[in-house]
Motif scaffolding. Structure first.
Motif, PDB file in Angstrom:
ATOM      1  N   GLU A 157       0.693  -1.376  -0.168  1.00  0.00           N
ATOM      2  CA  GLU A 157      -0.234   0.218   0.002  1.00  0.00           C
ATOM      3  C   GLU A 157       0.660   1.155   0.034  1.00  0.00           C
ATOM      4  N   ASP A 158       2.497   1.332   0.958  1.00  0.00           N
ATOM      5  CA  ASP A 158       3.008   2.573   1.038  1.00  0.00           C
ATOM      6  C   ASP A 158       3.457   2.622  -0.246  1.00  0.00           C
ATOM      7  N   GLU A 159       4.479   1.828  -0.853  1.00  0.00           N
ATOM      8  CA  GLU A 159       5.359   1.669  -1.998  1.00  0.00           C
ATOM      9  C   GLU A 159       4.124   1.512  -3.754  1.00  0.00           C
ATOM     10  N   PHE A 160       3.429   1.424  -2.772  1.00  0.00           N
ATOM     11  CA  PHE A 160       2.304   1.171  -4.943  1.00  0.00           C
ATOM     12  C   PHE A 160       1.538   1.636  -5.006  1.00  0.00           C
ATOM     13  N   SER A 161       0.811   1.888  -4.001  1.00  0.00           N
ATOM     14  CA  SER A 161      -0.724   2.921  -4.247  1.00  0.00           C
ATOM     15  C   SER A 161      -0.750   3.693  -4.695  1.00  0.00           C
ATOM     16  N   ASP A 162      -0.409   3.866  -5.951  1.00  0.00           N
ATOM     17  CA  ASP A 162      -0.812   4.235  -7.909  1.00  0.00           C
ATOM     18  C   ASP A 162      -0.635   3.380  -8.522  1.00  0.00           C
ATOM     19  N   SER A 163      -0.704   2.138  -7.921  1.00  0.00           N
ATOM     20  CA  SER A 163      -0.681   1.230  -8.978  1.00  0.00           C
ATOM     21  C   SER A 163      -2.513   0.419  -8.328  1.00  0.00           C
ATOM     22  N   GLU A 164      -2.660  -0.338  -9.236  1.00  0.00           N
ATOM     23  CA  GLU A 164      -3.926  -0.708 -10.311  1.00  0.00           C
ATOM     24  C   GLU A 164      -4.309  -2.407 -10.424  1.00  0.00           C
ATOM     25  N   PHE A 165      -3.390  -3.067  -8.938  1.00  0.00           N
ATOM     26  CA  PHE A 165      -3.699  -4.769  -9.101  1.00  0.00           C
ATOM     27  C   PHE A 165      -4.954  -5.254  -9.916  1.00  0.00           C
ATOM     28  N   GLU A 166      -5.073  -5.980 -10.806  1.00  0.00           N
ATOM     29  CA  GLU A 166      -5.979  -6.935 -10.464  1.00  0.00           C
ATOM     30  C   GLU A 166      -6.222  -7.590  -9.213  1.00  0.00           C
ATOM     31  N   GLN A 167      -5.652  -8.305  -8.313  1.00  0.00           N
ATOM     32  CA  GLN A 167      -5.173  -8.638  -7.818  1.00  0.00           C
ATOM     33  C   GLN A 167      -4.353  -8.927  -7.172  1.00  0.00           C
ATOM     34  N   ILE A 168      -4.423  -8.771  -5.387  1.00  0.00           N
ATOM     35  CA  ILE A 168      -3.097  -9.295  -4.810  1.00  0.00           C
ATOM     36  C   ILE A 168      -3.691 -10.306  -3.416  1.00  0.00           C
ATOM     37  N   ALA A 169      -3.245 -11.770  -3.670  1.00  0.00           N
ATOM     38  CA  ALA A 169      -3.628 -12.070  -3.009  1.00  0.00           C
ATOM     39  C   ALA A 169      -2.681 -13.339  -1.695  1.00  0.00           C
ATOM     40  N   ILE A 170      -2.728 -13.177  -1.144  1.00  0.00           N
ATOM     41  CA  ILE A 170      -2.429 -14.505   0.475  1.00  0.00           C
ATOM     42  C   ILE A 170      -2.160 -15.931  -0.350  1.00  0.00           C
ATOM     43  N   LEU A 171      -0.876 -16.746  -0.819  1.00  0.00           N
ATOM     44  CA  LEU A 171      -1.244 -18.400  -0.698  1.00  0.00           C
ATOM     45  C   LEU A 171      -1.181 -18.614   0.653  1.00  0.00           C
ATOM     46  N   ARG A 172      -1.643 -19.909   0.922  1.00  0.00           N
ATOM     47  CA  ARG A 172      -1.779 -20.497   1.642  1.00  0.00           C
ATOM     48  C   ARG A 172      -1.128 -21.717   1.653  1.00  0.00           C
ATOM     49  N   LYS A 173      -0.806 -22.573   1.039  1.00  0.00           N
ATOM     50  CA  LYS A 173      -0.576 -24.097   1.014  1.00  0.00           C
ATOM     51  C   LYS A 173       1.108 -22.810   1.046  1.00  0.00           C
ATOM     52  N   LEU A 174       2.234 -23.674   1.431  1.00  0.00           N
ATOM     53  CA  LEU A 174       3.474 -24.323   1.369  1.00  0.00           C
ATOM     54  C   LEU A 174       4.065 -24.868  -0.091  1.00  0.00           C
ATOM     55  N   GLU A 175       3.266 -25.659  -0.436  1.00  0.00           N
ATOM     56  CA  GLU A 175       3.884 -26.295  -1.646  1.00  0.00           C
ATOM     57  C   GLU A 175       3.035 -25.251  -2.536  1.00  0.00           C
ATOM     58  N   ASN A 176       3.644 -24.886  -3.323  1.00  0.00           N
ATOM     59  CA  ASN A 176       3.000 -23.863  -4.418  1.00  0.00           C
ATOM     60  C   ASN A 176       4.569 -23.636  -5.680  1.00  0.00           C
ATOM     61  N   ALA A 177       3.415 -23.548  -6.446  1.00  0.00           N
ATOM     62  CA  ALA A 177       4.868 -23.076  -7.873  1.00  0.00           C
ATOM     63  C   ALA A 177       5.100 -22.004  -7.932  1.00  0.00           C
ATOM     64  N   TYR A 178       5.300 -21.547  -6.664  1.00  0.00           N
ATOM     65  CA  TYR A 178       6.553 -20.320  -6.778  1.00  0.00           C
ATOM     66  C   TYR A 178       7.597 -20.287  -5.881  1.00  0.00           C
ATOM     67  N   ASN A 179       7.814 -21.421  -4.483  1.00  0.00           N
ATOM     68  CA  ASN A 179       8.282 -21.425  -3.734  1.00  0.00           C
ATOM     69  C   ASN A 179       9.992 -21.752  -4.678  1.00  0.00           C
ATOM     70  N   GLU A 180       9.748 -23.196  -4.973  1.00  0.00           N
ATOM     71  CA  GLU A 180      11.403 -23.696  -6.239  1.00  0.00           C
ATOM     72  C   GLU A 180      11.278 -22.613  -6.482  1.00  0.00           C
ATOM     73  N   GLN A 181      11.103 -21.947  -7.505  1.00  0.00           N
ATOM     74  CA  GLN A 181      11.474 -21.136  -8.174  1.00  0.00           C
ATOM     75  C   GLN A 181      12.549 -19.447  -7.544  1.00  0.00           C
ATOM     76  N   LEU A 182      11.662 -20.017  -6.617  1.00  0.00           N
ATOM     77  CA  LEU A 182      12.295 -18.530  -5.675  1.00  0.00           C
ATOM     78  C   LEU A 182      13.667 -19.343  -4.691  1.00  0.00           C
ATOM     79  N   ASP A 183      13.491 -19.746  -4.463  1.00  0.00           N
ATOM     80  CA  ASP A 183      14.803 -20.607  -3.361  1.00  0.00           C
ATOM     81  C   ASP A 183      15.867 -20.803  -5.103  1.00  0.00           C
ATOM     82  N   THR A 184      15.536 -21.411  -6.214  1.00  0.00           N
ATOM     83  CA  THR A 184      16.778 -21.047  -6.876  1.00  0.00           C
ATOM     84  C   THR A 184      17.389 -19.942  -7.000  1.00  0.00           C
TER      85      THR A 184
END
Length: 114
Positions: free
Chosen positions: A82-109
């Motif tokens: 909210e503070d840094e990107f208040s001018d941006s109009e995101f289509e969505q902001i989501a909090i993922l619930r599962k630890l096993e998700n499509a992003y973590n392996e790539q983020l770890d790498t």
């Protein structure tokens, strides 16, 4: 889809030129803090989807010194968005619930490569 990482300053510049479509708070376990039962606590990293040239690109939020930025509290991550990107109009902001998700392996790498 490969990830890139950028600091807030770079992301704000990117947001001024292109559309920030989505932001995802991605949970992962980190040993720097433990829960009452001794497990590694859940922290969050932020992944942005940015529309560049008609295609969505994924960018992970990093610190100015390089490693990926982590939040122990999802509310702090949302406040930062909210503070840094208040001018941006995101289509969505989501909090993922599962630890096993499509992003973590790539983020770890990505984090290991920095």
């Amino acid at each position: 889809m490969a990830f890139a990482s950028m600091a807030i300053k770079e992301l704000r510049q990117l947001a001024s030129e292109f559309e920030l479509v989505s932001a995802y708070l991605v949970p992962f376990r980190h040993e720097s803090r433990t829960t009452a039962n001794g497990e590694a606590a859940i922290w969050y990293r932020i992944v942005f989807e940015v529309k560049v040239g008609g295609e969505n690109q994924r960018v992970a939020l990093a610190t100015s010194r390089g490693p990926l930025r982590r939040f122990a509290n999802p509310n702090k991550a949302l406040e930062m968005l909210e503070d840094e990107f208040s001018d941006s109009e995101f289509e969505q902001i989501a909090i993922l619930r599962k630890l096993e998700n499509a992003y973590n392996e790539q983020l770890d790498t990505l984090e290991l490569s920095q």
